[in-house]
Motif scaffolding. Structure first.
Motif: not given
Length: 132
Positions: A72-100
Motif C-alpha cells: 500500500d505505501d510503496l514509494p517511487a524510490a529504491p526499496v530492498k526486497v527479499t523474495v522467499t519461495l516455498v517449494r512443494t518438493d520439501l527442498a530448501p526454500s529459495i530466498e534472495q534479496t535485491l534492490e528494485v
C-alpha cells in the motif's frame, strides 16, 4: 453545393476532435505493489511466496497472490526486497534479496496522472532473482 458544404462540416468536426482539447481519463485504478514472475519448471515446484519489502527503516512482509504483492505505501524510490519461495518438493526454500526501484504507473497515459508505483521481479528457472 450541398456535398461540398457537408464535406466542410465533416472536416471541421474531425479537426476539432483531434485538435488537442481535453483528454478523457477513466477512473481505472492502479494496483500498488510488486509483481512476481517465476519461470518454469521452477514455478510448478513453488507452493507459496512472500516478499519482505523494506524502506526508510520499515519492513513489510507480504504474501504473493496471483503473481502480485500489494504494498500500500510503496514509494517511487529504491526499496530492498527479499523474495522467499516455498517449494512443494520439501527442498530448501529459495530466498534472495535485491534492490528494485518502483516507478509510477500511468494506466490512462501520462496526460491523466499517475496511478501509483509498481515494480516487477523475475525468478529464473535456476532460482536467480532479478528486477524486471
Amino acid at each position: 453545393m450541398r456535398i461540398l458544404a457537408g464535406v466542410g462540416v465533416l472536416a471541421a468536426a474531425v479537426t476539432v476532435s483531434c485538435g488537442g482539447g481535453e483528454v478523457a481519463c477513466t477512473m481505472i485504478g492502479t494496483p500498488v505493489g510488486i509483481s512476481l514472475d517465476i519461470e518454469q519448471p521452477l514455478e510448478a515446484e513453488v507452493a507459496g511466496a512472500t516478499m519482505t519489502v523494506c524502506w526508510a527503516e520499515t519492513c513489510h512482509t507480504i504474501p504473493v497472490a496471483h503473481g502480485f504483492a500489494t504494498v500500500d505505501d510503496l514509494p517511487a524510490a529504491p526499496v530492498k526486497v527479499t523474495v522467499t519461495l516455498v517449494r512443494t518438493d520439501l527442498a530448501p526454500s529459495i530466498e534472495q534479496t535485491l534492490e528494485v526501484t518502483p516507478e509510477l504507473a500511468y494506466p490512462n497515459g501520462p496526460d491523466c496522472g499517475a496511478g501509483g508505483p509498481q515494480a516487477g521481479i523475475r525468478v529464473a528457472a535456476d532460482g536467480t532473482v532479478t528486477e524486471r
